[in-house]
Design a protein around this motif. Structure first.
Motif, mmCIF file in Angstrom:
data_model
loop_
_atom_site.group_PDB
_atom_site.id
_atom_site.type_symbol
_atom_site.label_atom_id
_atom_site.label_comp_id
_atom_site.label_asym_id
_atom_site.label_seq_id
_atom_site.Cartn_x
_atom_site.Cartn_y
_atom_site.Cartn_z
ATOM 1 N N VAL A 1 -11.682 -24.190 12.353
ATOM 2 C CA VAL A 1 -12.159 -22.815 12.244
ATOM 3 C C VAL A 1 -13.683 -22.829 12.206
ATOM 4 O O VAL A 1 -14.290 -23.544 11.415
ATOM 5 N N THR A 2 -14.304 -22.031 13.071
ATOM 6 C CA THR A 2 -15.757 -21.904 13.051
ATOM 7 C C THR A 2 -16.111 -20.440 12.826
ATOM 8 O O THR A 2 -15.603 -19.547 13.510
ATOM 9 N N GLU A 3 -16.978 -20.202 11.820
ATOM 10 C CA GLU A 3 -17.361 -18.849 11.433
ATOM 11 C C GLU A 3 -18.834 -18.832 11.046
ATOM 12 O O GLU A 3 -19.481 -19.878 10.941
ATOM 13 N N ASP A 4 -19.359 -17.624 10.783
ATOM 14 C CA ASP A 4 -20.760 -17.507 10.413
ATOM 15 C C ASP A 4 -20.943 -17.739 8.916
ATOM 16 O O ASP A 4 -19.995 -18.044 8.186
ATOM 17 N N SER A 5 -22.179 -17.573 8.444
ATOM 18 C CA SER A 5 -22.514 -17.963 7.070
ATOM 19 C C SER A 5 -21.838 -17.091 6.013
ATOM 20 O O SER A 5 -21.724 -17.503 4.854
ATOM 21 N N LEU A 6 -21.391 -15.884 6.377
ATOM 22 C CA LEU A 6 -20.694 -15.044 5.407
ATOM 23 C C LEU A 6 -19.389 -15.685 4.938
ATOM 24 O O LEU A 6 -18.894 -15.371 3.855
ATOM 25 N N SER A 7 -18.831 -16.569 5.772
ATOM 26 C CA SER A 7 -17.560 -17.215 5.425
ATOM 27 C C SER A 7 -17.735 -18.536 4.680
ATOM 28 O O SER A 7 -16.743 -19.127 4.254
ATOM 29 N N ALA A 8 -18.974 -19.001 4.543
ATOM 30 C CA ALA A 8 -19.226 -20.287 3.878
ATOM 31 C C ALA A 8 -19.284 -20.071 2.371
ATOM 32 O O ALA A 8 -20.334 -20.253 1.729
ATOM 33 N N ASN A 9 -18.161 -19.667 1.800
ATOM 34 C CA ASN A 9 -18.058 -19.476 0.354
ATOM 35 C C ASN A 9 -16.810 -20.179 -0.154
ATOM 36 O O ASN A 9 -15.864 -20.423 0.602
ATOM 37 N N ALA A 10 -16.802 -20.512 -1.428
ATOM 38 C CA ALA A 10 -15.736 -21.338 -1.986
ATOM 39 C C ALA A 10 -14.350 -20.705 -1.876
ATOM 40 O O ALA A 10 -13.390 -21.398 -1.497
ATOM 41 N N PRO A 11 -14.145 -19.416 -2.194
ATOM 42 C CA PRO A 11 -12.789 -18.857 -2.070
ATOM 43 C C PRO A 11 -12.233 -18.942 -0.647
ATOM 44 O O PRO A 11 -11.059 -19.271 -0.456
ATOM 45 N N HIS A 12 -13.080 -18.666 0.344
ATOM 46 C CA HIS A 12 -12.600 -18.718 1.728
ATOM 47 C C HIS A 12 -12.297 -20.150 2.145
ATOM 48 O O HIS A 12 -11.281 -20.406 2.801
ATOM 49 N N ILE A 13 -13.164 -21.084 1.766
ATOM 50 C CA ILE A 13 -12.915 -22.485 2.109
ATOM 51 C C ILE A 13 -11.633 -22.968 1.450
ATOM 52 O O ILE A 13 -10.862 -23.733 2.049
ATOM 53 N N GLN A 14 -11.348 -22.496 0.228
ATOM 54 C CA GLN A 14 -10.112 -22.882 -0.440
ATOM 55 C C GLN A 14 -8.897 -22.383 0.330
ATOM 56 O O GLN A 14 -7.895 -23.101 0.465
ATOM 57 N N VAL A 15 -8.980 -21.163 0.869
ATOM 58 C CA VAL A 15 -7.875 -20.633 1.695
ATOM 59 C C VAL A 15 -7.679 -21.506 2.930
ATOM 60 O O VAL A 15 -6.543 -21.830 3.304
ATOM 61 N N LEU A 16 -8.775 -21.904 3.576
ATOM 62 C CA LEU A 16 -8.673 -22.778 4.746
ATOM 63 C C LEU A 16 -8.016 -24.106 4.379
ATOM 64 O O LEU A 16 -7.134 -24.600 5.095
ATOM 65 N N ASP B 1 -6.018 -24.720 1.835
ATOM 66 C CA ASP B 1 -4.611 -24.511 1.466
ATOM 67 C C ASP B 1 -3.710 -24.435 2.694
ATOM 68 O O ASP B 1 -2.518 -24.756 2.605
ATOM 69 N N HIS B 2 -4.264 -24.021 3.829
ATOM 70 C CA HIS B 2 -3.466 -23.880 5.050
ATOM 71 C C HIS B 2 -3.772 -24.990 6.057
ATOM 72 O O HIS B 2 -3.464 -24.851 7.247
ATOM 73 N N LYS B 3 -4.378 -26.075 5.553
ATOM 74 C CA LYS B 3 -4.616 -27.283 6.362
ATOM 75 C C LYS B 3 -5.400 -26.966 7.638
ATOM 76 O O LYS B 3 -5.037 -27.400 8.734
ATOM 77 N N LEU B 4 -6.494 -26.227 7.454
ATOM 78 C CA LEU B 4 -7.382 -25.883 8.559
ATOM 79 C C LEU B 4 -8.744 -26.539 8.318
ATOM 80 O O LEU B 4 -9.347 -26.347 7.267
ATOM 81 N N HIS B 5 -9.215 -27.306 9.284
ATOM 82 C CA HIS B 5 -10.571 -27.841 9.215
ATOM 83 C C HIS B 5 -11.564 -26.722 9.520
ATOM 84 O O HIS B 5 -11.191 -25.661 10.035
ATOM 85 N N TYR B 6 -12.829 -26.953 9.218
ATOM 86 C CA TYR B 6 -13.800 -25.882 9.404
ATOM 87 C C TYR B 6 -15.179 -26.430 9.765
ATOM 88 O O TYR B 6 -15.555 -27.545 9.404
ATOM 89 N N ILE B 7 -15.924 -25.611 10.526
ATOM 90 C CA ILE B 7 -17.359 -25.784 10.772
ATOM 91 C C ILE B 7 -17.959 -24.398 10.543
ATOM 92 O O ILE B 7 -17.804 -23.502 11.366
ATOM 93 N N LEU B 8 -18.627 -24.222 9.399
ATOM 94 C CA LEU B 8 -19.112 -22.909 8.993
ATOM 95 C C LEU B 8 -20.634 -22.884 8.980
ATOM 96 O O LEU B 8 -21.271 -23.782 8.425
#
Length: 281
Positions: free
Chosen positions: A56-71, A73-80
């Motif tokens: 999952v790639t998103e902008d800086s608004l998504s680079a927060n702990a609650p959102h990363i925890q959701v990612l 929990d659903h086994k999604l890697h991220y580049i934020l």
């Protein structure tokens, strides 16, 4: 609505996913927001595609702990994306790590594009002071195109080193395709996906938006997989012109299929003289 799409750095086409409406949910008093819509979208995405490997790639608004925890929990890697103004603590820890000699920096010249990159990376950084236990890997890049300089920075759970950094950078920058190939196309290339879809007192605007995204999905599949569509697009030169010519044919001719339509656009057609109906009464 919150939109999402499957993107790839090497592919111009995108595959839009089912959008998530940002509307007040049944039984709630507060207005809905993008963060709650993102939670719902992620849950539904994993229900539909439980085994699909995604980053999952998103902008800086998504680079927060609650959102990363959701990612997570659903086994999604991220580049934020992250910004120094929004993530001051993270950048302070990166600066301290650089003072301690933990940060890797190097330059890279791209012979194909003529671009020069300077990269800075470090692993195992705390995301912020409030969630110091959430550790992320940090990647920063400067890009020179002549005298023009662009700066990018991301956090990721993927391993960052000299062998992975270039692909991670391309993955992070591919987020632009959600803006350009998706919403810019829908708004400015002849699809007219604007605020005129905000009609209706209940669900009509959502129905309009979903139907528009379904049509866009079909167009993107054709763009990615249909040689006939690709040939017509190349011949006409722009999506806007393609849509205009397609509409014009539909106004005046009885067409058997979409293939018939695209073959007419590609090969041309013989225009018959008009036959007038005469009323003799």
């Amino acid at each position: 609505m919150l939109g999402a799409a499957l993107i790839h750095p090497d592919k111009r086409a995108v595959i839009p996913l089912m959008p998530e409406p940002i509307v007040k949910q049944d039984g709630t008093e507060k207005n809905d927001c993008e963060r709650n819509a993102a939670k719902r979208l992620i849950v539904k995405l994993r229900q539909d595609h439980p085994h699909l490997n995604l980053i999952v790639t998103e902008d800086s608004l998504s680079a927060n702990a609650p959102h990363i925890q959701v990612l997570q929990d659903h086994k999604l890697h991220y580049i934020l994306g992250v910004k120094e103004g929004d993530h001051a603590s993270l950048f302070e820890h990166v600066a301290a790590a650089e003072q301690a000699g933990r940060v890797t920096s190097y330059d890279r010249d791209d012979s194909e594009t003529g671009l020069r990159h300077r990269v800075r990376l470090v692993s195992d950084m705390p995301l912020n002071e409030a969630h110091a236990d959430l550790r992320v890997n940090f990647l920063e890049c400067w890009e020179w195109d002549g005298d023009q300089v662009q700066h990018f920075s991301w956090v990721t759970d993927l391993r960052v080193n000299k062998g992975t950094v270039y692909q991670l950078m391309r993955g992070g920058r591919a987020r632009w395709r959600i803006e350009n190939e998706t919403f810019n196309t829908l708004k400015n290339q002849g699809d007219h996906f604007e605020h005129n879809y905000g009609h209706g007192s209940q669900h009509l605007s959502v129905v309009f938006a979903v139907l528009r995204m379904l049509a866009f999905f079909v167009d993107q599949v054709q763009q990615l997989c249909c040689p006939l569509f690709q040939a017509v697009w190349a011949k006409l030169g722009s999506k806007r012109r393609l849509w205009e010519r397609r509409r014009a044919l539909c106004y005046d001719y009885a067409l058997d299929s979409m293939r018939h339509l695209f073959e007419a656009l590609l090969y041309g057609w013989k225009k018959m003289a008009p036959i007038f109906a005469v009323d003799s009464s």
